[in-house]
Design a protein around this motif. Structure first.
Motif, PDB file in Angstrom:
ATOM      1  N   ARG A  38       0.817  -1.214   0.000  1.00  0.00           N
ATOM      2  CA  ARG A  38       0.000   0.000   0.000  1.00  0.00           C
ATOM      3  C   ARG A  38       0.852   1.266   0.000  1.00  0.00           C
ATOM      4  O   ARG A  38       0.981   1.939   1.028  1.00  0.00           O
ATOM      5  N   PRO A  39       1.444   1.586  -1.141  1.00  0.00           N
ATOM      6  CA  PRO A  39       2.074   2.903  -1.246  1.00  0.00           C
ATOM      7  C   PRO A  39       0.979   3.943  -1.415  1.00  0.00           C
ATOM      8  O   PRO A  39      -0.174   3.683  -1.077  1.00  0.00           O
ATOM      9  N   MET A  40       1.276   5.086  -1.951  1.00  0.00           N
ATOM     10  CA  MET A  40       0.254   6.127  -2.099  1.00  0.00           C
ATOM     11  C   MET A  40      -0.229   6.195  -3.548  1.00  0.00           C
ATOM     12  O   MET A  40       0.556   6.040  -4.485  1.00  0.00           O
ATOM     13  N   GLU A  41      -1.547   6.387  -3.711  1.00  0.00           N
ATOM     14  CA  GLU A  41      -2.090   6.584  -5.050  1.00  0.00           C
ATOM     15  C   GLU A  41      -2.947   7.846  -5.055  1.00  0.00           C
ATOM     16  O   GLU A  41      -3.457   8.266  -4.017  1.00  0.00           O
ATOM     17  N   TRP A  42      -3.069   8.440  -6.225  1.00  0.00           N
ATOM     18  CA  TRP A  42      -3.872   9.654  -6.318  1.00  0.00           C
ATOM     19  C   TRP A  42      -4.553   9.710  -7.682  1.00  0.00           C
ATOM     20  O   TRP A  42      -4.124   9.064  -8.646  1.00  0.00           O
ATOM     21  N   ARG A  43      -5.630  10.498  -7.737  1.00  0.00           N
ATOM     22  CA  ARG A  43      -6.378  10.674  -8.983  1.00  0.00           C
ATOM     23  C   ARG A  43      -5.865  11.905  -9.713  1.00  0.00           C
ATOM     24  O   ARG A  43      -6.055  13.044  -9.248  1.00  0.00           O
ATOM     25  N   LYS A  44      -5.244  11.680 -10.841  1.00  0.00           N
ATOM     26  CA  LYS A  44      -4.690  12.788 -11.607  1.00  0.00           C
ATOM     27  C   LYS A  44      -5.777  13.743 -12.092  1.00  0.00           C
ATOM     28  O   LYS A  44      -5.568  14.968 -12.128  1.00  0.00           O
ATOM     29  N   ASP A  45      -6.931  13.200 -12.464  1.00  0.00           N
ATOM     30  CA  ASP A  45      -8.008  14.057 -12.943  1.00  0.00           C
ATOM     31  C   ASP A  45      -8.535  14.967 -11.836  1.00  0.00           C
ATOM     32  O   ASP A  45      -8.886  16.126 -12.066  1.00  0.00           O
ATOM     33  N   PHE A  46      -8.561  14.452 -10.591  1.00  0.00           N
ATOM     34  CA  PHE A  46      -9.020  15.279  -9.469  1.00  0.00           C
ATOM     35  C   PHE A  46      -7.970  16.330  -9.115  1.00  0.00           C
ATOM     36  O   PHE A  46      -8.317  17.448  -8.700  1.00  0.00           O
ATOM     37  N   PHE A  47      -6.702  15.989  -9.253  1.00  0.00           N
ATOM     38  CA  PHE A  47      -5.632  16.965  -9.028  1.00  0.00           C
ATOM     39  C   PHE A  47      -5.770  18.124 -10.017  1.00  0.00           C
ATOM     40  O   PHE A  47      -5.620  19.304  -9.657  1.00  0.00           O
ATOM     41  N   LYS A  48      -6.045  17.770 -11.261  1.00  0.00           N
ATOM     42  CA  LYS A  48      -6.176  18.798 -12.301  1.00  0.00           C
ATOM     43  C   LYS A  48      -7.343  19.728 -11.991  1.00  0.00           C
ATOM     44  O   LYS A  48      -7.225  20.956 -12.143  1.00  0.00           O
TER      45      LYS A  48
END
Length: 442
Positions: free
Chosen positions: A172-182
């Protein structure tokens, strides 16, 4: 001889005949059972030779995702095709119900021959003499997989020198939503680099409409939330209990961390969720921008929204530069009560054939624990390089028979903190003391 006497005499004759029949049945059963093995050696002559039917082993697996269940069924079908004398009776059970049902099965003497176990379940119950030490099978077969599995993965299933479980790890490293960041005006290729920045991003990424959070900045489970909490606590170089199993989740560092988590919740950056929800976490369901979800859950999300929308990196740095990832997963183990240990081991060995597990991992998102397939796995999906980097500094729960006690009171402390039932420091300290008191009675 009067009528009453004749009636009693007749009843006595009938009784003697019935007694003879019962004794005959008992004798036949005794002969039958004497010919059956009950010592866990895996041999049962009556089943294998007398009836001509294949041996049936019962296999329980914790899962609720259709994707994972489908792949499990494929492995079972392939095994049965290659081993026509062995039938595998598969039962899949959601994680939220699994531990209780398995405990009841063991208590009732009807435990499955082979079954999966969550990370904490194995390390907290292995000393109860429920599971078979697979070392003898590994050595007898000179199983090559032993030397191919990453050492820390193999060690995770060991206890007092024995191998009681083989782990299918999920990192479980870290994941993120690129579309939400944008959407939030953040650089889609630059996740939070530090723990402090993580909390800052969580505030910026939340979406609130009509005073209600419709998308969380970060995925932190309120109920059964110990795993998300531990993902952050490891970055502080801390743990929830010490080497003796005594709770440490009331440390100053832990209290400060939970206070920040609770602030996010009150500010609307966290959605009220259950860490054991069979429908998945908020991050998996596109209701959170950042998460520390399991790799299988991430694989499901990638298929749903597109891999190009998902960023995946090592966790942010803690105050001392620590980037430890949480490692959990599913152990495969064998019940000590099985009559078919040889067949059960044969199935587990088949499951852990590197080609079989590689194909299973590609679809489900589990990490193939074999050194020999690392390059192949990364070549197919280059983003998986992060998983193997994380594996170099990843850890799960430390072995302790008091794991369940600590998790029980930690869950309660976190829920009391989030809901405001008690101040954070009071909730953590009181529940840690309750854990200490209960441990003293064991």
């Amino acid at each position: 001889m009067n009528t009453l006497t004749l009636r009693f005499k007749k009843q006595e004759e009938i009784g003697l005949k019935m007694l003879k029949r019962v004794l005959s049945v008992i004798l036949l059963l005794t002969v039958f059972l004497t010919g059956c093995s009950a010592n866990g050696s895996g041999s049962n002559a009556s089943d294998k030779q007398g009836s001509g039917k294949p041996t049936t082993i019962k296999f329980w697996y914790p899962a609720s995702d259709d994707l994972v269940i489908t792949e499990v069924k494929k492995v079972v079908a392939k095994f049965e095709q290659e081993n026509p004398t062995i039938k595998v009776e598969l039962t899949t059970i959601p994680f939220k119900d699994y531990t209780q049902k398995l405990s009841i099965a063991y208590s009732g003497g009807i435990a499955p021959d082979v079954h999966g176990l969550g990370f904490g379940q194995l390390i907290s119950t292995v000393d109860q003499n429920k599971y078979i030490n697979m070392s003898k099978f590994i050595e007898a077969d000179q199983w090559q997989g032993k030397d191919d599995i990453f050492p820390n993965i193999l060690k995770a299933g060991q206890w007092n020198g024995g191998q009681y479980g083989l782990l299918m790890p999920e990192i479980r490293p870290m994941e993120w939503r690129k579309d939400f960041f944008k959407e939030a005006g953040l650089d889609t290729e630059k996740p939070p680099a530090t723990l402090e920045e993580l909390f800052d991003y969580a505030e910026k990424l939340k979406v609130v409409k009509d005073q209600k959070t419709v998308r969380a900045g970060i995925d932190l489970s309120v109920t059964n939330g110990e795993q998300a909490y531990l993902s952050l606590l490891l970055l502080l170089g801390k743990d929830i209990y010490d080497e003796n199993g005594n709770p440490t989740f009331d440390s100053p560092e832990s209290i400060q961390l939970v206070e920040k988590m609770v602030k996010l919740f009150k500010d609307g950056a966290v959605i009220n969720s259950d860490g054991l929800d069979p429908n998945g976490t908020p991050f998996r369901n596109s209701l959170a921008a950042i998460g520390f979800s399991s790799s299988p859950s991430l694989a499901i999300l990638q298929k749903g929204v597109g891999a190009d929308k998902i960023g995946w990196s090592l966790p942010p740095k803690g105050p001392n530069g620590t980037r430890t990832s949480l490692m959990l997963g599913t152990f495969m183990t064998m019940s000590k009560s099985t009559k078919y240990a040889d067949e059960s081991w044969k199935f587990i060995k088949f499951w852990y054939d590197k080609d079989n597990l590689y194909n299973f991992s590609l679809v489900t998102g589990y990490v193939p624990p074999f050194k020999s397939v690392k390059d192949q796995y990364v070549k197919v999906a280059p983003e998986n390089e992060v998983i193997f980097q994380a594996m170099e500094d990843a850890r799960g729960y430390s072995p302790s028979k008091y794991w369940d006690v600590n998790v029980k009171y930690l869950r309660l402390a976190l829920e009391q903190s989030y809901t405001g039932f008690k101040p954070v420091d009071q909730a953590l300290k009181e529940n840690a003391q309750k854990a200490r008191d209960e441990i003293k009675t064991k």
